[in-house]
Design an enzyme around this catalytic site. Structure first.
Site, PDB file in Angstrom:
ATOM      1  N   CYS B 165      35.683  10.891  21.314  1.00 27.90           N
ATOM      2  CA  CYS B 165      34.584   9.927  21.426  1.00 27.90           C
ATOM      3  C   CYS B 165      34.664   9.034  22.654  1.00 27.90           C
ATOM      4  O   CYS B 165      33.809   8.173  22.840  1.00 27.90           O
ATOM      5  CB  CYS B 165      34.501   9.110  20.143  1.00 27.90           C
ATOM      6  SG  CYS B 165      34.344  10.204  18.714  1.00 27.90           S
ATOM      7  N   HIS B 294      32.259  -0.218  20.597  1.00 31.03           N
ATOM      8  CA  HIS B 294      32.277   1.135  20.042  1.00 31.03           C
ATOM      9  C   HIS B 294      31.631   1.084  18.656  1.00 31.03           C
ATOM     10  O   HIS B 294      30.793   1.908  18.337  1.00 31.03           O
ATOM     11  CB  HIS B 294      33.710   1.657  19.993  1.00 31.03           C
ATOM     12  CG  HIS B 294      33.805   3.125  19.761  1.00 31.03           C
ATOM     13  ND1 HIS B 294      33.126   4.045  20.517  1.00 31.03           N
ATOM     14  CD2 HIS B 294      34.500   3.849  18.843  1.00 31.03           C
ATOM     15  CE1 HIS B 294      33.391   5.270  20.081  1.00 31.03           C
ATOM     16  NE2 HIS B 294      34.222   5.179  19.061  1.00 31.03           N
ATOM     17  N   THR B 298      33.204   2.459  10.806  1.00 30.14           N
ATOM     18  CA  THR B 298      34.291   2.765   9.880  1.00 30.14           C
ATOM     19  C   THR B 298      35.024   1.452   9.605  1.00 30.14           C
ATOM     20  O   THR B 298      35.074   0.561  10.464  1.00 30.14           O
ATOM     21  CB  THR B 298      35.305   3.786  10.447  1.00 30.14           C
ATOM     22  OG1 THR B 298      35.972   3.216  11.572  1.00 30.14           O
ATOM     23  CG2 THR B 298      34.633   5.071  10.840  1.00 30.14           C
ATOM     24  N   PRO B 299      35.594   1.316   8.401  1.00 29.37           N
ATOM     25  CA  PRO B 299      36.310   0.076   8.090  1.00 29.37           C
ATOM     26  C   PRO B 299      37.395  -0.228   9.130  1.00 29.37           C
ATOM     27  O   PRO B 299      37.491  -1.358   9.614  1.00 29.37           O
ATOM     28  CB  PRO B 299      36.913   0.368   6.700  1.00 29.37           C
ATOM     29  CG  PRO B 299      35.945   1.347   6.084  1.00 29.37           C
ATOM     30  CD  PRO B 299      35.481   2.207   7.234  1.00 29.37           C
ATOM     31  N   ALA B 300      38.191   0.779   9.521  1.00 33.01           N
ATOM     32  CA  ALA B 300      39.330   0.512  10.411  1.00 33.01           C
ATOM     33  C   ALA B 300      38.892   0.191  11.835  1.00 33.01           C
ATOM     34  O   ALA B 300      39.325  -0.799  12.418  1.00 33.01           O
ATOM     35  CB  ALA B 300      40.282   1.710  10.421  1.00 33.01           C
ATOM     36  N   GLU B 305      38.377  -3.682  16.321  1.00 35.68           N
ATOM     37  CA  GLU B 305      37.576  -4.032  17.494  1.00 35.68           C
ATOM     38  C   GLU B 305      37.001  -5.441  17.383  1.00 35.68           C
ATOM     39  O   GLU B 305      36.911  -6.171  18.376  1.00 35.68           O
ATOM     40  CB  GLU B 305      36.447  -2.996  17.678  1.00 35.68           C
ATOM     41  CG  GLU B 305      35.758  -3.144  19.018  1.00 35.68           C
ATOM     42  CD  GLU B 305      34.673  -2.108  19.246  1.00 35.68           C
ATOM     43  OE1 GLU B 305      34.255  -1.439  18.278  1.00 35.68           O
ATOM     44  OE2 GLU B 305      34.241  -1.974  20.407  1.00 35.68           O
ATOM     45  N   LYS B 323      25.044   1.624  17.377  1.00 37.00           N
ATOM     46  CA  LYS B 323      25.117   2.880  16.623  1.00 37.00           C
ATOM     47  C   LYS B 323      24.155   2.913  15.439  1.00 37.00           C
ATOM     48  O   LYS B 323      23.839   3.986  14.920  1.00 37.00           O
ATOM     49  CB  LYS B 323      26.558   3.158  16.201  1.00 37.00           C
ATOM     50  CG  LYS B 323      27.404   3.590  17.423  1.00 37.00           C
ATOM     51  CD  LYS B 323      28.737   4.144  17.060  1.00 37.00           C
ATOM     52  CE  LYS B 323      29.439   4.832  18.224  1.00 37.00           C
ATOM     53  NZ  LYS B 323      29.783   3.965  19.351  1.00 37.00           N
ATOM     54  N   HIS B 328      26.606   7.720  15.518  1.00 35.59           N
ATOM     55  CA  HIS B 328      27.751   7.899  16.414  1.00 35.59           C
ATOM     56  C   HIS B 328      27.597   9.258  17.075  1.00 35.59           C
ATOM     57  O   HIS B 328      27.766  10.296  16.439  1.00 35.59           O
ATOM     58  CB  HIS B 328      29.058   7.811  15.615  1.00 35.59           C
ATOM     59  CG  HIS B 328      30.278   7.811  16.488  1.00 35.59           C
ATOM     60  ND1 HIS B 328      30.209   7.916  17.865  1.00 35.59           N
ATOM     61  CD2 HIS B 328      31.603   7.710  16.184  1.00 35.59           C
ATOM     62  CE1 HIS B 328      31.438   7.886  18.362  1.00 35.59           C
ATOM     63  NE2 HIS B 328      32.302   7.759  17.368  1.00 35.59           N
ATOM     64  N   PHE B 386      39.548   9.801  19.033  1.00 34.44           N
ATOM     65  CA  PHE B 386      40.705  10.394  18.354  1.00 34.44           C
ATOM     66  C   PHE B 386      41.817  10.643  19.376  1.00 34.44           C
ATOM     67  O   PHE B 386      41.562  10.872  20.560  1.00 34.44           O
ATOM     68  CB  PHE B 386      40.330  11.732  17.717  1.00 34.44           C
ATOM     69  CG  PHE B 386      39.729  11.608  16.351  1.00 34.44           C
ATOM     70  CD1 PHE B 386      39.412  10.381  15.810  1.00 34.44           C
ATOM     71  CD2 PHE B 386      39.480  12.743  15.592  1.00 34.44           C
ATOM     72  CE1 PHE B 386      38.861  10.278  14.536  1.00 34.44           C
ATOM     73  CE2 PHE B 386      38.927  12.665  14.326  1.00 34.44           C
ATOM     74  CZ  PHE B 386      38.611  11.429  13.801  1.00 34.44           C
TER      75      PHE B 386
END
Lengths: 264, 401
Positions: B165, B294, B298-300, B305, B323, B328, B386
């Protein structure tokens, strides 16, 4: 005309009959073809044991060559920006993904999915070595050795600091064998350093023109490059071993080739 | 620490996503706060989720000479190239500088894998691919660059960046180096990613896909909505381009060295990339008016960020995730969000965050929920992938040295 001048301070290689630079370098110097047509699965020293067991082949091959090059250069891998380059990434994982999607898509393995990214090898490498420097994963199809070497040399000159370059590909798997001609694993790695400092073989890169002639690679090198595109770097390795032509042409993309000059 | 770089002019740019085809459609969607997400209708067994799909790809084959690498991804590339006169601008650069002096550096995460997935659904009797799919390049990650290079007619350095990404953000850094070191006079950068089973079922397997439209930075966020997009930018030296064009001012790249699919808990890699980008732009964090995060939802990702942005930037900086409009778009996220930054700089408004009603308490005062009518001078875009792969870009308004 633009030119990039770097030094090669570390070399690593792993493939059929070429299982490390000491052995491969001697063979290339003597102009001999390797006897073996297959290589045992590599066990790269810098990957944790658990990762060595479950990592995809591309990760193992890339990490094997990378670790050897870093050791020869006496470079701390945690500090080296990484340029990893591959035609196709891990074809066995692509085969698993596509076969599963065609049958039972909801059962796709989450680990295989995150291992399917083209930057899996450099991701695992940066995690294993604690490297927070920039890292990239490139492809220029079957010219990925030249494309990756070019970008690594650009980064070495731009950053005025050493860069780790790794080119690798894996054997095709499953139905993908009908389109991807690779049937063995192969990886090579170079640590490039700025030309101004230290010692080590000098490597100059410029764009090849129509006036540049090139000597064809040995038959066995061409045959191995047909089995795995990363082996297209073998003539460069031979020159780095101190044998063979010192001026070489290396394709780096469609319509873009490099003229390399190796000066020991 | 890196040294400052001379700015590059962004002389053409375009983006096509679920939020619209071309810059004006994207800008209008942002201004009117009209998101492009829809209930998943992709594939024969769609997961219960929302996606950012571009209509009409199925009816738009690539030009006949590229039929061997016709696939959803190159079709979207073709649609994208034809928006905003981008293809004409790129071909004009080839005319102006010569084919060898124009680089093509594009990002993608899955490229043409959709065609490979299709091939597996109807294998030939010999167990291999059926004849229409028996083409090596069609199944290669480089298929996108091969197509775009061919269409544009460039023969300069050409490279696929595939770092998940962050791919189509990193292409700006790679191209800037090529131009500054004298290997190209212009570069076509950008990226394309398209919907496919691999990413829909893959992110679903990682439990990162939301069953509802994604809600970046909301306390109730439950994951991403996957989208598809194509975007391109043409980079040239500022002396060749005049002063009006917006500028690439800086870039930063780093690795987390933490985990394949989770961000570093303190966002160490993100901080390094932001610091390097600001250093190259010779700007302090306080000079950044807008941060396009970004913000995947997502929770994480959003927790890490949110804390980084809250600590690194002053309260006056506005920050948002776009987004909610596009989904995404993975390997195309960098270019789509670069174009969102260029829209903010050129059209004098900062897009807020769609689908976020109750921000995570980790968010600082920077988070913009509603659009803000202001004329930013500098915008920064973050992309994280990733493998812990991070890239940050800084853009500036044109009309300055």
């Amino acid at each position: 005309m633009s030119e990039l001048a770097v030094r090669v301070t570390g070399i690593g290689v792993y493939g059929p009959g070429l299982t490390g630079w000491e052995q491969a370098g001697a063979l290339l110097r003597d102009g001999r073809a390797p006897a073996a047509t297959e290589a045992p699965k590599p066990a790269p020293p810098l990957l944790p044991a658990a990762e060595r067991r479950r990592a995809p082949d591309t990760v193992l091959y890339a990490a094997q060559a990378a670790a050897e090059a870093c050791a020869m250069a006496a470079a701390d891998p945690a500090l080296l920006p990484c340029v990893f380059s591959s035609t196709q990434g891990d074809i066995a994982i692509t085969d698993y993904m596509c076969a599963t999607l065609a049958s039972t898509p909801r059962e796709l393995s989450p680990t295989k999915f995150h291992n399917s990214v083209h930057n899996a090898a450099v991701g695992y490498w940066s995690i294993a070595t604690g490297c927070r420097a920039p890292s990239t994963a490139l492809s220029a199809w079957i010219d990925s050795v030249g494309g990756g070497l070019f970008e690594a040399a650009v980064q070495t000159v731009d950053g005025d600091a050493p860069v780790l370059f790794v080119a690798y590909d894996a054997a095709a798997a499953g139905p993908l064998r009908s389109v991807v001609p690779f049937d063995c694993g192969f990886a090579l790695a170079l640590v490039l350093a700025p030309a101004e400092y230290g010692s080590g073989t000098q490597l100059r890169l410029r764009r090849a023109g129509s006036a540049d002639t090139s000597t064809p690679a040995a038959d066995w090198m061409q045959a191995l490059a047909a089995r795995n595109a990363a082996a297209a770097g073998l003539p460069l390795l031979q020159a780095l071993a101190g044998a063979g032509p010192r001026h070489l042409r290396l394709n780096a993309g469609a319509g873009f080739a490099l003229q390399l000059q190796v000066t020991p | 620490m890196p040294t400052p770089i001379p700015p590059l002019a962004v002389t053409a740019h375009t983006a096509t996503s679920a939020a619209g085809r071309g810059v004006e459609a994207f800008a209008r969607a942002l201004r009117e706060r009209r998101g492009g997400l829809r209930s998943n209708d992709f594939g024969s067994e769609p997961l219960a989720c929302w996606i950012g799909r571009v209509d009409g790809i199925e009816d738009t084959p690539v030009p006949a000479e590229f039929a061997a690498i016709d696939c959803r991804n190159n079709r979207l590339a073709w649609i994208g190239l034809n928006e905003d006169g981008f293809l004409a601008s790129a071909r004009a650069a080839v005319q102006r500088y010569g084919a060898e002096r124009v680089a093509v550096v594009l990002g993608t995460s899955t490229a043409s894998i959709g065609a490979t997935e299709e091939a597996y659904c109807g294998l030939a009797d010999d167990g291999g691919f059926a004849p229409p799919y028996r083409n090596f390049l069609l199944h290669a990650p480089h298929s996108l660059v091969a197509f775009v290079q061919g269409v544009v007619g460039a023969t300069g350095p050409a490279c696929t960046v595939a770092t998940a990404c962050s791919s189509s953000a990193k292409v700006f850094a790679q191209a800037e180096r090529l131009i500054r070191l004298g290997w190209a006079d212009a570069a076509v950068v950008g990226g394309v990613d398209t919907l496919c089973g691999s990413v829909l079922f893959g992110f679903n397997a990682l439990q990162l896909v939301s069953d509802a439209p994604c809600r970046p930075f909301d306390v109730a966020r439950r994951g991403i909505s996957i989208g598809e997009a194509a975007g391109f930018a043409l980079l040239e030296r500022t002396d060749a381009a005049g002063r009006a064009a917006p500028q690439l001012r800086g870039w930063g790249e780093s690795s987390d060295a933490h985990h394949m699919s989770s961000p570093h808990p303190q966002g160490l890699g993100a901080r390094l990339a932001i610091a390097d980008a600001l250093q190259r732009a010779a700007l302090d964090a306080s000079a950044i008016d807008y941060v396009n995060m970004h913000g995947t939802a997502t929770p994480a990702n959003d927790a890490v960020e949110a804390a980084v942005v809250a600590e690194v930037f002053p309260a006056t900086t506005r920050a948002s995730s776009t987004k909610g409009w596009t989904g995404h778009t993975l390997g195309a996220a960098g270019i789509v969000e670069a174009v969102a930054c260029l829209i903010a700089l050129e059209q004098a408004f900062i897009p807020g965050t769609l689908n976020c009603s109750e921000p995570d308490p980790l968010c600082g005062p920077q988070l913009a929920l509603d659009n803000v009518a202001t004329a930013p001078q500098f915008a920064l875009s973050s992309s994280f992938g990733f493998g812990g792969n991070n890239a940050v870009l800084v853009f500036g308004r044109g009309g300055r040295a």
